[in-house]
Design a protein around this motif. Structure first.
Motif, PDB file in Angstrom:
ATOM      1  N   GLN A  31      76.796  57.269  80.016  1.00  0.00           N
ATOM      2  CA  GLN A  31      75.571  56.098  80.586  1.00  0.00           C
ATOM      3  C   GLN A  31      75.129  54.892  79.634  1.00  0.00           C
ATOM      4  O   GLN A  31      73.750  55.850  78.784  1.00  0.00           O
ATOM      5  N   THR A  55      80.372  60.070  89.922  1.00  0.00           N
ATOM      6  CA  THR A  55      79.252  60.069  89.414  1.00  0.00           C
ATOM      7  C   THR A  55      78.385  59.787  91.048  1.00  0.00           C
ATOM      8  O   THR A  55      78.830  59.239  91.738  1.00  0.00           O
ATOM      9  N   VAL A 166      72.007  52.578  85.113  1.00  0.00           N
ATOM     10  CA  VAL A 166      72.725  52.148  83.811  1.00  0.00           C
ATOM     11  C   VAL A 166      73.833  50.572  84.378  1.00  0.00           C
ATOM     12  O   VAL A 166      74.323  50.763  85.058  1.00  0.00           O
TER      13      VAL A 166
END
Length: 502
Positions: A31, A55, A166
Motif C-alpha cells: 500500500q 488486491t 495507491v
C-alpha cells in the motif's frame, strides 16, 4: 513457492520476475505509492496486473495512446482475462455507456487522461473501490502535460477525488526533473522510488552525419536493404512518413507502410497488427507509433533526424531488441536538423496579437469547461495543440485581472518554449560530441556506463568502433541466386518432403 510467484506462474506462466519487477510489486502490495523506472521491455505492465489479482478493487490505468491501450487490452484478453476494457475515442456512444454502466464487473480499466474529464465516468468511479491508480508512461506528465495533454496536470486532483487510492507511476525514461514532476502532479507524499538504468546494452548506437536531406534518404534506403529486419523509421513530420514509405516501396522489396496521428484510428490499428504479426517488414512513422507495442524482434530503428529530446530518443530506440537479442539504432542527422526542430517549436508559440485575439474570444465565452473552451478555439481556427495550451492556461489563471492574466499567460508559454528549445540544443551537443555516444546519453540521466555489462555485447556505438556488418542480413537474397527451372525445383522439394516423412 510464495503467493506472489504462484500468481506469476498461474496468470503469466513465468517462474521468475525480471529485474526490478518483484520489488515494485511488493511496494504496491504494501500500500505504498510507488514511482518506478524500468527500461523498455522490462515488463512494466506486470507491475500493476499482479497487484490487481492480489488486491480488491478496480485497477484504473491512465494510458497516453490509443494503440497502447488496445495492445494491452488485447494481450490480456488473449491470456484469458475477460474483466478488462478500454474507454477511448474508437468506441461508439452506446459502447462507452455500456462499459460505464457495468464498471463493477471489470477488474482493469484503461482510460486516456481526457476520459476523466467526463463527470459521468468520474461519478461512477467515485461510487466504486478503486484499488490502484496507475499512470503508464508517466514521463508524459512532463513531456506532454504542460501543453500537448494538459489533462495530465489534473491527475492528482482526480486521484484525490477517488479517495487517494495507491498510486503507481511507470516509465522507461526519466530525468530527476521528470520524476519530480510526476511526484508533484500526482500529489504523492514520500513515495517508494525504484529506478533502473535506461541503458539497453543489446542496442548498438550508430550516428551518421549527412550533408543533405536527400543524402539521408539515400542512406536510409541502403540501410533498409542491408540491415536485418523488421525495423522502424522515425520521421519528424507526417508528410515525411508518407514520402519515405513511398520511396522504400519504389526502390526496395520491403513490405512497408506509414503510420501517423493524422490517419483514421482503424487504419492505424490495422497497420500496427500487421506489423506485430509479421505481415509488414517496416513502418515509417512519427512518434505516435510504438509506445508499449509488444513486438519483441524489432532489429533496427532508424531516425531520419533527432527527436526534440534525449528522452524521446531513448523511448523510440527502446522499441528494438525487446527479446534481448542484438539490435541497432541508426541516427541520421544534418547540421540544420536542430534549426528545423527549433523552428517547429517556435511555430507552436503565440505572438502578442494572437494572444490578444484569442483571449478576447475566450472572455466572451461564459464557460468554465476547459474542453468546451478548447473546442471553441479550434472552431475559431486554432490548431489543436495550441488550443489545448491556451484553454488550459486560461482556465488556470482566469481569476486574475485581465492585465495580470495576460502577463502570466505569456510567461508560462515562453517558459515552456524555452525549456523545449533547451532540450533540442542539449541533444545536438550530445550528438556532435566525440566521446562514447552511449555514455554521453546515459550522463543526461545521471548514469555511468557499466563496462562489464556492455562488454558482453561487443558493439557499443559508432564512437567506439561499431561494426555495422554484424547487424546486416546474413542470407543471400533469393533474386541474387541462380534460379533453377521451376519444375526441377518443385521436384527437389517434393523428394525432400517424401524423405522427411520416412
Amino acid at each position: 513457492m510464495d503467493k506472489l510467484h504462484q500468481t506469476l506462474m498461474r496468470y503469466f506462466g513465468y517462474d521468475a520476475f525480471k529485474t526490478g519487477q518483484e520489488d515494485i510489486i511488493r511496494s504496491v502490495l504494501q500500500q505504498k505509492d510507488t514511482v518506478a523506472m524500468l527500461p523498455t521491455g522490462g515488463g512494466k505492465s506486470l507491475c500493476y496486473q499482479i497487484p490487481g489479482y492480489l488486491t480488491d478493487g478496480l485497477v484504473l490505468i491512465i494510458s497516453p495512446l490509443l494503440s497502447l491501450m488496445e495492445d494491452q487490452v488485447e494481450r490480456m484478453k488473449m491470456r484469458g482475462e475477460k474483466r478488462v476494457a478500454a474507454l477511448n475515442s474508437t468506441l461508439s456512444f452506446q459502447e462507452r455507456r455500456h462499459i460505464i454502466r457495468h464498471l463493477p464487473s471489470y477488474k482493469f480499466l484503461f482510460v486516456a487522461p481526457e476520459a476523466l474529464m467526463s463527470e459521468v465516468l468520474l461519478e461512477q468511479l467515485k461510487a466504486m473501490l478503486v484499488g490502484l491508480f496507475v499512470v503508464d508512461e508517466a514521463h508524459c506528465i512532463s513531456e506532454w502535460g504542460h501543453d500537448f495533454r494538459p489533462e495530465y496536470s489534473k491527475l492528482g486532483e482526480w486521484r484525490e477525488a477517488l479517495g487517494n487510492p495507491v498510486a503507481l507511476a511507470l516509465t522507461a525514461t526519466a530525468t530527476k526533473q521528470t520524476l519530480k514532476d510526476t511526484v508533484q502532479t500526482l500529489r504523492l507524499e514520500h513515495p517508494d522510488v525504484h529506478i533502473h538504468s535506461v541503458n539497453r546494452p543489446n542496442i548498438a548506437l550508430l550516428k551518421e552525419a549527412q550533408e543533405t536531406k536527400e543524402a539521408k534518404e539515400k542512406r536510409a534506403l541502403e540501410l533498409v536493404e542491408t540491415l536485418q529486419g523488421p525495423g522502424l523509421i522515425y520521421c519528424p513530420t507526417r508528410q515525411m512518413t508518407e514520402d519515405i514509405s513511398r520511396l522504400v516501396k519504389q526502390k526496395t522489396h520491403q513490405r512497408v507502410e506509414f503510420y501517423h496521428g493524422g490517419m483514421e484510428s482503424g487504419d492505424r490499428m490495422l497497420i500496427q497488427q500487421q506489423f506485430i504479426s509479421g505481415q509488414i517488414d517496416l513502418i515509417c512513422c512519427t512518434s505516435a507509433f510504438g509506445m508499449g507495442i509488444d513486438k519483441a524482434n524489432i532489429r533496427f530503428v532508424i531516425h531520419m533526424s533527432p527527436p526534440q529530446s534525449i528522452e524521446a530518443f531513448m523511448q523510440e530506440i527502446g522499441r528494438a531488441g525487446r527479446d534481448g537479442k542484438n539490435s541497432v539504432s541508426v541516427l541520421l542527422y544534418t547540421e540544420e536538423d536542430a534549426d528545423i526542430q527549433s523552428h517547429l517549436i517556435q511555430a507552436e508559440g503565440f505572438d502578442d496579437p494572437e494572444i490578444d485575439f484569442f483571449l478576447a474570444r475566450l472572455s466572451q465565452m461564459p464557460i468554465n469547461d476547459e474542453k468546451k473552451l478548447r473546442e471553441q478555439l479550434m472552431e475559431a481556427g486554432l490548431q489543436e495543440t495550441r488550443a489545448r495550451m491556451l484553454s488550459h492556461y486560461y482556465t488556470m489563471y482566469q481569476t486574475e485581472q485581465p492585465r495580470l492574466l495576460m502577463k502570466k499567460l505569456k510567461e508560462k508559454l515562453q517558459d515552456r518554449q524555452t525549456e523545449k528549445l533547451k532540450k533540442v540544443w542539449q541533444f545536438k551537443e550530445h550528438i556532435t560530441g566525440h566521446r562514447c555516444f552511449r555514455q554521453s546519453l546515459l550522463s543526461y540521466f545521471d548514469e555511468q556506463l557499466d563496462l562489464t555489462e556492455d562488454a558482453s555485447f561487443g558493439n557499443c556505438c559508432s564512437s567506439c568502433g561499431l561494426d555495422l556488418s554484424d547487424y546486416e542480413k546474413k542470407d543471400q537474397p533469393l533474386e541474387l541466386n541462380e534460379m533453377k527451372h521451376w519444375k526441377t525445383e518443385l521436384d527437389r522439394l517434393f523428394h525432400l518432403t517424401k524423405e522427411a516423412q520416412h
